[in-house]
Design a protein around this motif. Structure first.
Motif, PDB file in Angstrom:
ATOM      1  N   THR A   1      -3.635  23.775  29.829  1.00  0.00           N
ATOM      2  CA  THR A   1      -4.025  25.172  29.657  1.00  0.00           C
ATOM      3  C   THR A   1      -3.005  25.995  28.872  1.00  0.00           C
ATOM      4  O   THR A   1      -3.069  27.215  28.867  1.00  0.00           O
ATOM      5  CB  THR A   1      -4.247  25.835  31.031  1.00  0.00           C
ATOM      6  OG1 THR A   1      -3.024  25.782  31.767  1.00  0.00           O
ATOM      7  CG2 THR A   1      -5.355  25.160  31.798  1.00  0.00           C
ATOM      8  N   LYS A   2      -2.079  25.347  28.203  1.00  0.00           N
ATOM      9  CA  LYS A   2      -1.028  26.076  27.471  1.00  0.00           C
ATOM     10  C   LYS A   2      -1.588  27.044  26.431  1.00  0.00           C
ATOM     11  O   LYS A   2      -1.022  28.097  26.189  1.00  0.00           O
ATOM     12  CB  LYS A   2      -0.077  25.087  26.805  1.00  0.00           C
ATOM     13  CG  LYS A   2       0.869  24.411  27.772  1.00  0.00           C
ATOM     14  CD  LYS A   2       1.869  23.548  27.026  1.00  0.00           C
ATOM     15  CE  LYS A   2       2.952  23.029  27.893  1.00  0.00           C
ATOM     16  NZ  LYS A   2       2.642  22.082  28.894  1.00  0.00           N
ATOM     17  N   ASN A   3      -2.710  26.708  25.801  1.00  0.00           N
ATOM     18  CA  ASN A   3      -3.321  27.582  24.801  1.00  0.00           C
ATOM     19  C   ASN A   3      -4.234  28.633  25.426  1.00  0.00           C
ATOM     20  O   ASN A   3      -4.878  29.385  24.712  1.00  0.00           O
ATOM     21  CB  ASN A   3      -4.149  26.756  23.806  1.00  0.00           C
ATOM     22  CG  ASN A   3      -3.294  25.843  22.974  1.00  0.00           C
ATOM     23  OD1 ASN A   3      -2.235  26.240  22.519  1.00  0.00           O
ATOM     24  ND2 ASN A   3      -3.744  24.618  22.791  1.00  0.00           N
ATOM     25  N   LEU A   4      -4.295  28.645  26.727  1.00  0.00           N
ATOM     26  CA  LEU A   4      -5.245  29.509  27.415  1.00  0.00           C
ATOM     27  C   LEU A   4      -4.585  30.470  28.390  1.00  0.00           C
ATOM     28  O   LEU A   4      -4.819  31.668  28.346  1.00  0.00           O
ATOM     29  CB  LEU A   4      -6.264  28.619  28.155  1.00  0.00           C
ATOM     30  CG  LEU A   4      -7.243  29.282  29.102  1.00  0.00           C
ATOM     31  CD1 LEU A   4      -8.061  30.354  28.394  1.00  0.00           C
ATOM     32  CD2 LEU A   4      -8.167  28.232  29.696  1.00  0.00           C
ATOM     33  N   ALA A   5      -3.759  29.963  29.277  1.00  0.00           N
ATOM     34  CA  ALA A   5      -3.225  30.754  30.386  1.00  0.00           C
ATOM     35  C   ALA A   5      -2.159  31.749  29.916  1.00  0.00           C
ATOM     36  O   ALA A   5      -1.223  31.386  29.222  1.00  0.00           O
ATOM     37  CB  ALA A   5      -2.649  29.839  31.451  1.00  0.00           C
ATOM     38  N   SER A   6      -2.323  32.989  30.346  1.00  0.00           N
ATOM     39  CA  SER A   6      -1.321  34.021  30.083  1.00  0.00           C
ATOM     40  C   SER A   6      -0.093  33.775  30.953  1.00  0.00           C
ATOM     41  O   SER A   6      -0.139  33.009  31.925  1.00  0.00           O
ATOM     42  CB  SER A   6      -1.901  35.400  30.392  1.00  0.00           C
ATOM     43  OG  SER A   6      -2.252  35.472  31.771  1.00  0.00           O
ATOM     44  N   LYS A   7       0.987  34.443  30.619  1.00  0.00           N
ATOM     45  CA  LYS A   7       2.225  34.353  31.407  1.00  0.00           C
ATOM     46  C   LYS A   7       1.943  34.767  32.858  1.00  0.00           C
ATOM     47  O   LYS A   7       2.402  34.128  33.804  1.00  0.00           O
ATOM     48  CB  LYS A   7       3.297  35.252  30.789  1.00  0.00           C
ATOM     49  CG  LYS A   7       4.598  35.320  31.580  1.00  0.00           C
ATOM     50  CD  LYS A   7       5.629  36.204  30.908  1.00  0.00           C
ATOM     51  CE  LYS A   7       5.352  37.658  31.010  1.00  0.00           C
ATOM     52  NZ  LYS A   7       5.693  38.355  32.222  1.00  0.00           N
ATOM     53  N   GLU A   8       1.132  35.797  33.024  1.00  0.00           N
ATOM     54  CA  GLU A   8       0.834  36.295  34.369  1.00  0.00           C
ATOM     55  C   GLU A   8       0.019  35.282  35.167  1.00  0.00           C
ATOM     56  O   GLU A   8       0.247  35.095  36.365  1.00  0.00           O
ATOM     57  CB  GLU A   8       0.083  37.628  34.279  1.00  0.00           C
ATOM     58  CG  GLU A   8       0.902  38.756  33.690  1.00  0.00           C
ATOM     59  CD  GLU A   8       0.956  38.773  32.153  1.00  0.00           C
ATOM     60  OE1 GLU A   8       1.676  39.632  31.613  1.00  0.00           O
ATOM     61  OE2 GLU A   8       0.298  37.944  31.492  1.00  0.00           O
ATOM     62  N   ASP A   9      -0.934  34.615  34.506  1.00  0.00           N
ATOM     63  CA  ASP A   9      -1.698  33.582  35.199  1.00  0.00           C
ATOM     64  C   ASP A   9      -0.802  32.413  35.569  1.00  0.00           C
ATOM     65  O   ASP A   9      -0.912  31.886  36.669  1.00  0.00           O
ATOM     66  CB  ASP A   9      -2.873  33.080  34.364  1.00  0.00           C
ATOM     67  CG  ASP A   9      -3.534  31.890  35.046  1.00  0.00           C
ATOM     68  OD1 ASP A   9      -4.068  32.073  36.166  1.00  0.00           O
ATOM     69  OD2 ASP A   9      -3.481  30.772  34.497  1.00  0.00           O
TER      70      ASP A   9
END
Length: 180
Positions: free
Chosen positions: A24-32
């Motif tokens: 999910t590196k291209n998807l998940a935000s820092k907050e997620d």
């Protein structure tokens, strides 16, 4: 039976990865990511499919206080990686896996996917809650939250939280199992 909570991140159009890129590196935000890793720290039983395991393998840090169970049709292929009570591989069906884990004293599991594993748990009505982070992105191609299968499940929103200024939302749902 063990309480099962599916924890996933998804785009607006239901993609859990970007194209063929695993993880999910291209998807998940820092907050997620912060929320996700805190959730993992707060739970001692994590269940995932083999593709999810392979995508995360290099980042997994084993510990005595957390069991990771990987569902795979080929557990013998992973025999050299298994560590009793920390990292285990099984070809058992989800209901059998949960029954065995309950006998070992577990009461709650975090389900980490992927699509096939998620679908197997949903088909057997084993998921109690979904904690879904919805990222304000759309990917044309990528993995889906579930495999293509006929399901008809009702959910009840438990809580929602805006995680950042771009609109990343954390949505927590309970599955309505009243028809069971």
């Amino acid at each position: 039976m063990i309480r099962v909570i599916l924890v996933m991140v998804s785009t607006i159009n239901g993609k859990t990865t970007k194209g063929n890129t695993p993880g999910t590196k291209n998807l998940a935000s820092k907050e997620d990511q912060e929320y996700f890793f805190q959730t993992l720290q707060n739970n001692n039983l994590l269940i995932m499919g083999s593709k999810t395991y392979e995508a995360a393998r290099d980042e997994i840090k084993l510990s005595d206080d957390r069991l990771r169970v990987v569902l795979t049709s080929r557990p013998d292929d992973y025999r050299h990686e298994a560590v009793t009570n920390q990292l285990e591989f099984t070809s058992d069906k989800p209901k059998i896996v949960l029954q065995k884990l309950e006998k070992r004293g577990y009461t709650q599991a975090i389900l980490l996917g992927g699509a096939r594993t998620n679908t197997d748990f949903f088909k057997e009505r084993l998921v109690d809650e979904i904690w879904l982070t919805l990222e304000p992105k759309i990917f044309g191609e990528g993995n889906d939250l579930l495999s293509s299968v006929e399901l008809d499940l009702d959910l009840q929103l438990l809580e929602s939280e805006k995680l950042n200024d771009t609109g990343t939302l954390l949505l927590k749902y309970e599955l309505n199992k009243s028809e069971d």
